[in-house]
Design a protein around this motif. Structure first.
Motif, PDB file in Angstrom:
ATOM      1  N   GLU A  63       0.846  -1.213   0.000  1.00  0.00           N
ATOM      2  CA  GLU A  63       0.000   0.000   0.000  1.00  0.00           C
ATOM      3  C   GLU A  63       0.869   1.247   0.000  1.00  0.00           C
ATOM      4  O   GLU A  63       0.607   2.214  -0.736  1.00  0.00           O
ATOM      5  CB  GLU A  63      -0.920   0.040   1.227  1.00  0.00           C
ATOM      6  N   GLN A  64       1.918   1.204   0.862  1.00  0.00           N
ATOM      7  CA  GLN A  64       2.806   2.371   0.929  1.00  0.00           C
ATOM      8  C   GLN A  64       3.554   2.565  -0.385  1.00  0.00           C
ATOM      9  O   GLN A  64       3.809   3.702  -0.809  1.00  0.00           O
ATOM     10  CB  GLN A  64       3.788   2.216   2.086  1.00  0.00           C
ATOM     11  N   ALA A  65       3.899   1.456  -1.033  1.00  0.00           N
ATOM     12  CA  ALA A  65       4.588   1.553  -2.325  1.00  0.00           C
ATOM     13  C   ALA A  65       3.691   2.242  -3.344  1.00  0.00           C
ATOM     14  O   ALA A  65       4.129   3.129  -4.088  1.00  0.00           O
ATOM     15  CB  ALA A  65       4.974   0.157  -2.810  1.00  0.00           C
ATOM     16  N   THR A  66       2.418   1.854  -3.355  1.00  0.00           N
ATOM     17  CA  THR A  66       1.460   2.483  -4.282  1.00  0.00           C
ATOM     18  C   THR A  66       1.310   3.969  -3.980  1.00  0.00           C
ATOM     19  O   THR A  66       1.272   4.807  -4.894  1.00  0.00           O
ATOM     20  CB  THR A  66       0.087   1.795  -4.161  1.00  0.00           C
ATOM     21  N   MET A  67       1.239   4.271  -2.663  1.00  0.00           N
ATOM     22  CA  MET A  67       1.080   5.671  -2.258  1.00  0.00           C
ATOM     23  C   MET A  67       2.299   6.506  -2.672  1.00  0.00           C
ATOM     24  O   MET A  67       2.161   7.644  -3.130  1.00  0.00           O
ATOM     25  CB  MET A  67       0.891   5.771  -0.735  1.00  0.00           C
ATOM     26  N   THR A  68       3.497   5.937  -2.508  1.00  0.00           N
ATOM     27  CA  THR A  68       4.724   6.642  -2.909  1.00  0.00           C
ATOM     28  C   THR A  68       4.721   6.918  -4.402  1.00  0.00           C
ATOM     29  O   THR A  68       5.040   8.022  -4.854  1.00  0.00           O
ATOM     30  CB  THR A  68       5.961   5.788  -2.564  1.00  0.00           C
ATOM     31  N   SER A  69       4.325   5.890  -5.151  1.00  0.00           N
ATOM     32  CA  SER A  69       4.274   6.034  -6.607  1.00  0.00           C
ATOM     33  C   SER A  69       3.291   7.139  -6.996  1.00  0.00           C
ATOM     34  O   SER A  69       3.571   7.981  -7.866  1.00  0.00           O
ATOM     35  CB  SER A  69       3.847   4.695  -7.199  1.00  0.00           C
ATOM     36  N   LEU A  70       2.158   7.147  -6.311  1.00  0.00           N
ATOM     37  CA  LEU A  70       1.119   8.152  -6.585  1.00  0.00           C
ATOM     38  C   LEU A  70       1.607   9.557  -6.239  1.00  0.00           C
ATOM     39  O   LEU A  70       1.356  10.517  -6.983  1.00  0.00           O
ATOM     40  CB  LEU A  70      -0.123   7.813  -5.766  1.00  0.00           C
ATOM     41  N   ALA A  71       2.325   9.676  -5.103  1.00  0.00           N
ATOM     42  CA  ALA A  71       2.832  10.981  -4.670  1.00  0.00           C
ATOM     43  C   ALA A  71       3.827  11.526  -5.701  1.00  0.00           C
ATOM     44  O   ALA A  71       3.778  12.714  -6.073  1.00  0.00           O
ATOM     45  CB  ALA A  71       3.486  10.866  -3.306  1.00  0.00           C
ATOM     46  N   GLY A  72       4.727  10.648  -6.177  1.00  0.00           N
ATOM     47  CA  GLY A  72       5.700  11.057  -7.200  1.00  0.00           C
ATOM     48  C   GLY A  72       4.998  11.537  -8.450  1.00  0.00           C
ATOM     49  O   GLY A  72       5.375  12.553  -9.049  1.00  0.00           O
ATOM     50  N   LEU A  73       3.945  10.800  -8.812  1.00  0.00           N
ATOM     51  CA  LEU A  73       3.179  11.149 -10.003  1.00  0.00           C
ATOM     52  C   LEU A  73       2.566  12.539  -9.871  1.00  0.00           C
ATOM     53  O   LEU A  73       2.624  13.360 -10.802  1.00  0.00           O
ATOM     54  CB  LEU A  73       2.080  10.115 -10.170  1.00  0.00           C
ATOM     55  N   VAL A  74       2.001  12.813  -8.685  1.00  0.00           N
ATOM     56  CA  VAL A  74       1.341  14.111  -8.470  1.00  0.00           C
ATOM     57  C   VAL A  74       2.370  15.243  -8.516  1.00  0.00           C
ATOM     58  O   VAL A  74       2.125  16.298  -9.127  1.00  0.00           O
ATOM     59  CB  VAL A  74       0.577  14.106  -7.128  1.00  0.00           C
ATOM     60  N   VAL A  75       3.543  15.022  -7.881  1.00  0.00           N
ATOM     61  CA  VAL A  75       4.587  16.060  -7.878  1.00  0.00           C
ATOM     62  C   VAL A  75       5.015  16.399  -9.305  1.00  0.00           C
ATOM     63  O   VAL A  75       5.095  17.571  -9.694  1.00  0.00           O
ATOM     64  CB  VAL A  75       5.802  15.593  -7.036  1.00  0.00           C
ATOM     65  N   VAL A  76       5.256  15.340 -10.115  1.00  0.00           N
ATOM     66  CA  VAL A  76       5.692  15.571 -11.500  1.00  0.00           C
ATOM     67  C   VAL A  76       4.572  16.229 -12.302  1.00  0.00           C
ATOM     68  O   VAL A  76       4.813  17.111 -13.139  1.00  0.00           O
ATOM     69  CB  VAL A  76       6.144  14.249 -12.149  1.00  0.00           C
TER      70      VAL A  76
END
Lengths: 66, 131
Positions: free
Chosen positions: A32-45
């Motif tokens: 879950e945390q891995a998915t959240m990290t991926s999502l956060a990176g996506l939003v920043v970019v």
């Protein structure tokens, strides 16, 4: 008007960091945390990208007399 | 001219970084290519600015109507944006969206050119009426 090379490096660096974090978290069983990290990176970019695309659209509007 | 070489180097570098990134994070790799596309397009348009000034000067010399060149310029702008957006969609693997984007651009250009078509028809009517 300059070519902001550092933006390219920024996005690439965020991608590499997110991918490493993603793998580390996924291997340690925190999917879950891995998915959240991926999502956060996506939003920043996405935020950086939206700014650039808005700049492009503004320039096209000004230049081609919309 | 220095900006052109910088942009070319940046685009080539972004291709390599995108390839490396594409193995793990395809979505961020796509965003990288979109950002570089936007930056390169901004630089290309900044080179086009003097060309457009020259076109406006030629319009004044030929004493054309102001609407004609403005419609033409708008069509170029719509075409550029629609083409870039369509290509990015196709790159992301969504060819249907890309085609739709290009169709949207075509429809917008056709809608823009209605006054010119009307003026053309009026001209033909005038010529035929005079004969």
């Amino acid at each position: 008007m300059t070519m902001e090379i550092d933006l390219i490096f920024k996005i690439a660096a965020i991608g590499i960091i997110v991918s490493i974090l993603n793998q580390v978290l996924a291997r340690s069983g925190r999917e879950e945390q891995a998915t959240m990290t991926s999502l956060a990176g996506l939003v920043v970019v996405l935020m950086m990208l939206a700014q650039k695309i808005a700049d492009l659209f503004d320039l096209v509007k000004n230049l081609f007399e919309f | 001219m220095e900006l052109f070489w910088k942009a070319a180097a940046g685009v080539l570098m972004a291709v390599i970084l995108g390839l490396v990134l594409g193995k793990q994070e395809k979505d961020i790799s796509l965003m990288l290519s979109m950002a570089v596309c936007a930056m390169a397009a901004i630089i290309a348009l900044s080179y086009l600015e003097p060309v457009l000034d020259m076109l406006r000067q030629m319009e004044k010399l030929g004493s054309l109507g102001g609407d004609m060149l403005s419609v033409l310029l708008k069509a170029v702008g719509i075409g550029l944006v629609a083409e870039i957006a369509g290509m990015v969609c196709a790159d992301a693997g969504n060819a249907a969206l890309g085609k739709t984007m290009q169709m949207l651009g075509t429809a917008a250009v056709l809608w823009l050119s209605i006054p010119i078509f009307n003026a053309f028809l009026m001209l033909i009517q005038q010529i035929l009426g005079e004969i």
